[in-house]
Design a protein around this motif. Structure first.
Motif, PDB file in Angstrom:
ATOM      1  N   THR A  57     -63.419 -20.548 -17.016  1.00 51.99           N
ATOM      2  CA  THR A  57     -64.778 -21.090 -16.898  1.00 51.99           C
ATOM      3  C   THR A  57     -64.763 -22.587 -16.635  1.00 51.99           C
ATOM      4  OG1 THR A  57     -65.697 -19.373 -18.344  1.00 51.99           O
ATOM      5  CG2 THR A  57     -66.980 -21.395 -18.082  1.00 51.99           C
ATOM      6  N   PHE A  58     -63.991 -23.336 -17.432  1.00 52.14           N
ATOM      7  CA  PHE A  58     -63.988 -24.791 -17.305  1.00 52.14           C
ATOM      8  C   PHE A  58     -63.498 -25.237 -15.921  1.00 52.14           C
ATOM      9  CE2 PHE A  58     -64.097 -26.827 -21.789  1.00 52.14           C
ATOM     10  CZ  PHE A  58     -65.061 -25.931 -22.198  1.00 52.14           C
ATOM     11  N   ALA A  59     -62.511 -24.543 -15.371  1.00 51.77           N
ATOM     12  CA  ALA A  59     -61.998 -24.925 -14.055  1.00 51.77           C
ATOM     13  C   ALA A  59     -63.077 -24.801 -12.987  1.00 51.77           C
ATOM     14  CB  ALA A  59     -60.791 -24.064 -13.696  1.00 51.77           C
ATOM     15  N   THR A  60     -63.879 -23.729 -13.061  1.00 45.58           N
ATOM     16  CA  THR A  60     -64.936 -23.562 -12.060  1.00 45.58           C
ATOM     17  C   THR A  60     -66.085 -24.539 -12.289  1.00 45.58           C
ATOM     18  OG1 THR A  60     -66.067 -21.816 -13.342  1.00 45.58           O
ATOM     19  CG2 THR A  60     -64.357 -21.128 -11.783  1.00 45.58           C
ATOM     20  N   VAL A  61     -66.319 -24.895 -13.552  1.00 43.47           N
ATOM     21  CA  VAL A  61     -67.330 -25.923 -13.841  1.00 43.47           C
ATOM     22  C   VAL A  61     -66.914 -27.247 -13.211  1.00 43.47           C
ATOM     23  CG1 VAL A  61     -68.390 -27.318 -15.663  1.00 43.47           C
ATOM     24  CG2 VAL A  61     -68.175 -24.845 -15.959  1.00 43.47           C
ATOM     25  N   GLY A  62     -65.632 -27.582 -13.354  1.00 43.94           N
ATOM     26  CA  GLY A  62     -65.142 -28.814 -12.750  1.00 43.94           C
ATOM     27  C   GLY A  62     -65.294 -28.811 -11.246  1.00 43.94           C
ATOM     28  N   SER A  63     -65.039 -27.675 -10.616  1.00 43.37           N
ATOM     29  CA  SER A  63     -65.185 -27.575  -9.161  1.00 43.37           C
ATOM     30  C   SER A  63     -66.641 -27.739  -8.740  1.00 43.37           C
ATOM     31  CB  SER A  63     -64.661 -26.222  -8.666  1.00 43.37           C
ATOM     32  OG  SER A  63     -63.284 -26.095  -8.924  1.00 43.37           O
ATOM     33  N   ALA A  64     -67.560 -27.290  -9.601  1.00 48.02           N
ATOM     34  CA  ALA A  64     -68.987 -27.325  -9.249  1.00 48.02           C
ATOM     35  C   ALA A  64     -69.639 -28.672  -9.514  1.00 48.02           C
ATOM     36  CB  ALA A  64     -69.732 -26.232 -10.017  1.00 48.02           C
ATOM     37  N   VAL A  65     -69.262 -29.330 -10.614  1.00 46.42           N
ATOM     38  CA  VAL A  65     -69.962 -30.571 -10.979  1.00 46.42           C
ATOM     39  C   VAL A  65     -69.040 -31.779 -11.103  1.00 46.42           C
ATOM     40  CG1 VAL A  65     -71.740 -29.248 -12.172  1.00 46.42           C
ATOM     41  CG2 VAL A  65     -69.831 -30.181 -13.483  1.00 46.42           C
ATOM     42  N   GLY A  66     -67.745 -31.607 -10.871  1.00 52.01           N
ATOM     43  CA  GLY A  66     -66.825 -32.739 -10.937  1.00 52.01           C
ATOM     44  C   GLY A  66     -66.749 -33.336 -12.322  1.00 52.01           C
ATOM     45  N   ASN A  67     -66.904 -34.649 -12.396  1.00 47.40           N
ATOM     46  CA  ASN A  67     -66.773 -35.320 -13.692  1.00 47.40           C
ATOM     47  C   ASN A  67     -68.076 -35.349 -14.481  1.00 47.40           C
ATOM     48  OD1 ASN A  67     -68.261 -37.164 -12.243  1.00 47.40           O
ATOM     49  ND2 ASN A  67     -66.854 -38.889 -12.533  1.00 47.40           N
ATOM     50  N   ARG A  68     -69.117 -34.706 -13.963  1.00 44.28           N
ATOM     51  CA  ARG A  68     -70.414 -34.753 -14.652  1.00 44.28           C
ATOM     52  C   ARG A  68     -70.555 -33.576 -15.627  1.00 44.28           C
ATOM     53  NH1 ARG A  68     -74.224 -38.079 -13.641  1.00 44.28           N
ATOM     54  NH2 ARG A  68     -75.849 -36.548 -14.181  1.00 44.28           N
ATOM     55  N   MET A  69     -69.523 -33.385 -16.409  1.00 48.47           N
ATOM     56  CA  MET A  69     -69.585 -32.362 -17.452  1.00 48.47           C
ATOM     57  C   MET A  69     -68.996 -32.911 -18.732  1.00 48.47           C
ATOM     58  SD  MET A  69     -66.384 -29.697 -17.052  1.00 48.47           S
ATOM     59  CE  MET A  69     -66.647 -29.104 -18.720  1.00 48.47           C
ATOM     60  N   LEU A  70     -69.481 -32.368 -19.850  1.00 46.79           N
ATOM     61  CA  LEU A  70     -68.884 -32.635 -21.150  1.00 46.79           C
ATOM     62  C   LEU A  70     -68.278 -31.329 -21.620  1.00 46.79           C
ATOM     63  CD1 LEU A  70     -68.308 -34.108 -23.807  1.00 46.79           C
ATOM     64  CD2 LEU A  70     -70.659 -33.581 -24.532  1.00 46.79           C
ATOM     65  N   GLY A  71     -66.952 -31.303 -21.786  1.00 48.84           N
ATOM     66  CA  GLY A  71     -66.268 -30.130 -22.295  1.00 48.84           C
ATOM     67  C   GLY A  71     -65.930 -30.319 -23.762  1.00 48.84           C
ATOM     68  N   ILE A  72     -66.239 -29.328 -24.570  1.00 50.29           N
ATOM     69  CA  ILE A  72     -66.000 -29.399 -26.018  1.00 50.29           C
ATOM     70  C   ILE A  72     -65.138 -28.214 -26.438  1.00 50.29           C
ATOM     71  CG2 ILE A  72     -67.050 -29.482 -28.307  1.00 50.29           C
ATOM     72  CD1 ILE A  72     -69.608 -30.532 -26.996  1.00 50.29           C
ATOM     73  N   ILE A  73     -64.042 -28.500 -27.129  1.00 46.26           N
ATOM     74  CA  ILE A  73     -63.165 -27.450 -27.630  1.00 46.26           C
ATOM     75  C   ILE A  73     -63.278 -27.391 -29.150  1.00 46.26           C
ATOM     76  CG2 ILE A  73     -60.801 -26.610 -27.817  1.00 46.26           C
ATOM     77  CD1 ILE A  73     -61.892 -26.444 -25.000  1.00 46.26           C
ATOM     78  N   LEU A  74     -63.670 -26.216 -29.636  1.00 49.55           N
ATOM     79  CA  LEU A  74     -63.819 -26.003 -31.077  1.00 49.55           C
ATOM     80  C   LEU A  74     -62.660 -25.166 -31.600  1.00 49.55           C
ATOM     81  CD1 LEU A  74     -67.658 -25.148 -31.203  1.00 49.55           C
ATOM     82  CD2 LEU A  74     -66.555 -27.392 -31.461  1.00 49.55           C
ATOM     83  N   THR A  75     -62.676 -24.898 -32.872  1.00 45.61           N
ATOM     84  CA  THR A  75     -61.634 -24.173 -33.599  1.00 45.61           C
ATOM     85  C   THR A  75     -61.163 -22.919 -32.874  1.00 45.61           C
ATOM     86  OG1 THR A  75     -61.218 -22.941 -35.658  1.00 45.61           O
ATOM     87  CG2 THR A  75     -63.483 -23.047 -34.914  1.00 45.61           C
ATOM     88  N   GLY A  76     -59.874 -22.629 -32.959  1.00 45.67           N
ATOM     89  CA  GLY A  76     -59.360 -21.408 -32.353  1.00 45.67           C
ATOM     90  C   GLY A  76     -57.846 -21.373 -32.279  1.00 45.67           C
ATOM     91  N   MET A  77     -57.287 -20.156 -32.214  1.00 46.51           N
ATOM     92  CA  MET A  77     -55.849 -19.975 -32.056  1.00 46.51           C
ATOM     93  C   MET A  77     -55.442 -20.216 -30.608  1.00 46.51           C
ATOM     94  SD  MET A  77     -54.718 -16.720 -34.370  1.00 46.51           S
ATOM     95  CE  MET A  77     -56.169 -15.709 -34.352  1.00 46.51           C
ATOM     96  N   GLY A  78     -54.190 -20.579 -30.437  1.00 42.35           N
ATOM     97  CA  GLY A  78     -53.649 -20.719 -29.095  1.00 42.35           C
ATOM     98  C   GLY A  78     -54.021 -22.047 -28.462  1.00 42.35           C
ATOM     99  N   ALA A  79     -54.037 -22.071 -27.133  1.00 43.70           N
ATOM    100  CA  ALA A  79     -54.279 -23.312 -26.402  1.00 43.70           C
ATOM    101  C   ALA A  79     -55.213 -23.101 -25.229  1.00 43.70           C
ATOM    102  CB  ALA A  79     -52.949 -23.899 -25.920  1.00 43.70           C
ATOM    103  N   ASP A  80     -56.017 -22.030 -25.252  1.00 43.11           N
ATOM    104  CA  ASP A  80     -56.942 -21.799 -24.152  1.00 43.11           C
ATOM    105  C   ASP A  80     -57.873 -22.999 -24.006  1.00 43.11           C
ATOM    106  OD1 ASP A  80     -58.285 -20.534 -22.091  1.00 43.11           O
ATOM    107  OD2 ASP A  80     -59.583 -19.375 -23.429  1.00 43.11           O
ATOM    108  N   GLY A  81     -58.025 -23.481 -22.787  1.00 42.79           N
ATOM    109  CA  GLY A  81     -58.848 -24.651 -22.514  1.00 42.79           C
ATOM    110  C   GLY A  81     -58.047 -25.903 -22.245  1.00 42.79           C
ATOM    111  N   SER A  82     -56.785 -25.921 -22.674  1.00 46.36           N
ATOM    112  CA  SER A  82     -55.995 -27.149 -22.551  1.00 46.36           C
ATOM    113  C   SER A  82     -55.681 -27.492 -21.100  1.00 46.36           C
ATOM    114  CB  SER A  82     -54.699 -27.035 -23.356  1.00 46.36           C
ATOM    115  OG  SER A  82     -53.887 -25.981 -22.866  1.00 46.36           O
ATOM    116  N   VAL A  83     -55.350 -26.495 -20.287  1.00 44.28           N
ATOM    117  CA  VAL A  83     -54.994 -26.762 -18.891  1.00 44.28           C
ATOM    118  C   VAL A  83     -56.184 -27.326 -18.128  1.00 44.28           C
ATOM    119  CG1 VAL A  83     -54.251 -25.707 -16.718  1.00 44.28           C
ATOM    120  CG2 VAL A  83     -53.184 -25.012 -18.865  1.00 44.28           C
ATOM    121  N   SER A  84     -57.328 -26.678 -18.246  1.00 45.44           N
ATOM    122  CA  SER A  84     -58.510 -27.132 -17.517  1.00 45.44           C
ATOM    123  C   SER A  84     -59.012 -28.472 -18.039  1.00 45.44           C
ATOM    124  CB  SER A  84     -59.621 -26.086 -17.599  1.00 45.44           C
ATOM    125  OG  SER A  84     -59.963 -25.816 -18.940  1.00 45.44           O
ATOM    126  N   CYS A  85     -58.966 -28.674 -19.359  1.00 41.74           N
ATOM    127  CA  CYS A  85     -59.454 -29.931 -19.927  1.00 41.74           C
ATOM    128  C   CYS A  85     -58.613 -31.119 -19.456  1.00 41.74           C
ATOM    129  CB  CYS A  85     -59.469 -29.867 -21.451  1.00 41.74           C
ATOM    130  SG  CYS A  85     -60.860 -28.939 -22.124  1.00 41.74           S
TER     131      CYS A  85
END
Length: 368
Positions: free
Chosen positions: A292-320
Motif C-alpha cells: 500500500t505505502f509504495a503505491t501511495v508514494g507513487s501517487a502523491v510523492g512526498n505529500r504523505m505522512l506514513g505512520i507505523i504502529l505496533t506489530g511483529m516483523g518489519a512490514d512497512g520498512s522497505v516502503s518507508c
C-alpha cells in the motif's frame, strides 16, 4: 528458563493437541490447563504463566470475561483462539478491548495448510510475546519464526515484552506541528496490538479532519469489515472497509480488506483505491503495508505522512525508507507503548518522530 503457558479451552481434545504442539518447542512449557474462564482465573493466579492461550466460547465463564478479570489481577499476554467468522471477529475484537494481546484461528488449517508451518507459527507467536531474557538459548529448537501465509500471522516476529516499559533511548519527539496543508493523506500500518492502537489514534481525530486516511492492519478477510464497523462507531471521522474504486475524501478512513491488497492510483487528478487479489505466492502479508505505502508514494510523492504502529516483523520498512528518501514524513510508535516493537523498530532510524501511542492521535488533531 522456558516460557510458562496456561491453556484455556473447554475442549479436552484441543487442550491436549495444543499442549503437544507447544511442548514440542524446548523454549515453551505448558504448566497448566483450564476448562473454562473461571477455572482460568484461579489457575492464572496460582501458576502465574508467562502467556495464556484462551478460547472465547466456554461454559461457566467465557474467554472475554475471563480475560478482563485476569488482566485486573496481573498483566499477562493472552492469545485468543477465534473462529474466522463475522461473529468470531466481533468477539475477538471484544477480547482485544478486554486486554487480550493477540489472536489466532481456532482451526489450525486456517493458520497454515502445512502442519509443520502451523506449529512454527503457533510457537513463534507465543515466544514473540515475552522478553528475550526469558528465552533460554538452544541449538535444537525447531521453532524459528516462520513465514505466514495468512493475513493475521506476520513473519519474523520480534520478541518483546507486552507490558509498557521505560521509554526507549531512541524515542524522538519534536515541537514541529502537524500541518495538514503539507500532505495529501495519512497512511497507517500496523499488526499485533494494532486494533487497540488504531482505536486510540483514530478516536482523537475530529470530524473535520482535513485529510483522507488509509489503514493497513494485518487481519483475516472475515475480520476487517467488523473491525471497520466498530471503529466507525467509536470515531468522529468515518471509517469503513475499502472497496475497489473508492475515492479518497477528507475525514474518511479506508481500511484495507483482509486477504487482499489495497493500492492507490492517481487518475484524472483523483486519488482512487484499487483492491486486488494477491497473486504473488511469496507475499506473506495480505494486506501488506509495503504494498500500500509504495503505491501511495507513487501517487502523491512526498505529500504523505506514513505512520507505523505496533506489530511483529518489519512490514512497512522497505516502503518507508524509500518514501523518506523522497521527502515524505514517517512517524513511528515508541517502544514503551508498543505491544511488539518489531514494525516500529524497523523504521525508527528514519522516523521523523517516535511517539507514544496516546500522543500520535493528539498530534494529528493539532491544527485541524
Amino acid at each position: 528458563m522456558a516460557i510458562r503457558v496456561l491453556i484455556v479451552d473447554d475442549s479436552g481434545f484441543f487442550r491436549r493437541r495444543l499442549t503437544e504442539i507447544l511442548n514440542s518447542d524446548p523454549q515453551i512449557e505448558v504448566v497448566e490447563t483450564a476448562q473454562d474462564g473461571k477455572d482460568a482465573i484461579d489457575k492464572a493466579r496460582t501458576c502465574r504463566p508467562d502467556v495464556i492461550t484462551m478460547d472465547i466460547e466456554m461454559p461457566v465463564m467465557n474467554g472475554i470475561d475471563a480475560t478482563r478479570e485476569i488482566m485486573k489481577q496481573r498483566a499477562v499476554p493472552i492469545i485468543m483462539f477465534s473462529s474466522l467468522t463475522y461473529d468470531g471477529a466481533k468477539a475477538t475484537l471484544d477480547a482485544l478491548e478486554a486486554g487480550a494481546t493477540d489472536f489466532l484461528p481456532k482451526r489450525f488449517d486456517d493458520i497454515s495448510n502445512d502442519k509443520a508451518e502451523a506449529r512454527n507459527i503457533l510457537c513463534s507467536r507465543v515466544k514473540a510475546l515475552v522478553s528475550p531474557s526469558k528465552l533460554r538459548p538452544t541449538s535444537s529448537s525447531a521453532s524459528a519464526p516462520a513465514s505466514s501465509r495468512t493475513s493475521s500471522a506476520p513473519a519474523a516476529p520480534q520478541r518483546q515484552p507486552v507490558a509498557p516499559r521505560a521509554a526507549s533511548p531512541s524515542r524522538r519527539t519534536s515541537n514541529k506541528a502537524f500541518k495538514p496543508s503539507d500532505y495529501d493523506l495519512v497512511a497507517i500500518g500496523t499488526s499485533t496490538g494494532g486494533p487497540v492502537a488504531l482505536q486510540e489514534v483514530l478516536t482523537q481525530l475530529p470530524a473535520s479532519f482535513p485529510l483522507p486516511v488509509l489503514l493497513v492492519q494485518h487481519m483475516p478477510a472475515t475480520f476487517t469489515e467488523a473491525f471497520a464497523a466498530r471503529l466507525n462507531q467509536q470515531c468522529k471521522i468515518e471509517v469503513r472497509e475499502a472497496k475497489n474504486g473508492d475515492s479518497l475524501k477528507p475525514g474518511i478512513a479506508l481500511l484495507a480488506p483482509g486477504g487482499k491488497q489495497m493500492k492507490l492510483e492517481k487518475r484524472a487528478g483523483r486519488l482512487l483505491v484499487r483492491v486486488e487479489e494477491e497473486t504473488d505466492p511469496m507475499q506473506n502479508y495480505k494486506p501488506c503495508v509495503d504494498v500500500t505505502f509504495a503505491t501511495v508514494g507513487s501517487a502523491v510523492g512526498n505529500r504523505m505522512l506514513g505512520i507505523i504502529l505496533t506489530g511483529m516483523g518489519a512490514d512497512g520498512s522497505v516502503s518507508c525508507k524509500a518514501l523518506q528518501a523522497r521527502g515524505a514524513s514517517i512517524w513511528a510508535q515508541d517502544e514503551a507503548t508498543s505491544v511488539i516493537y518489531g514494525m516500529p523498530a524497523a523504521v525508527a532510524g528514519i522516523a521523523e518522530q517516535i511517539l507514544p501511542m496516546k500522543e500520535i492521535g493528539k498530534k494529528l488533531a493539532t491544527n485541524t
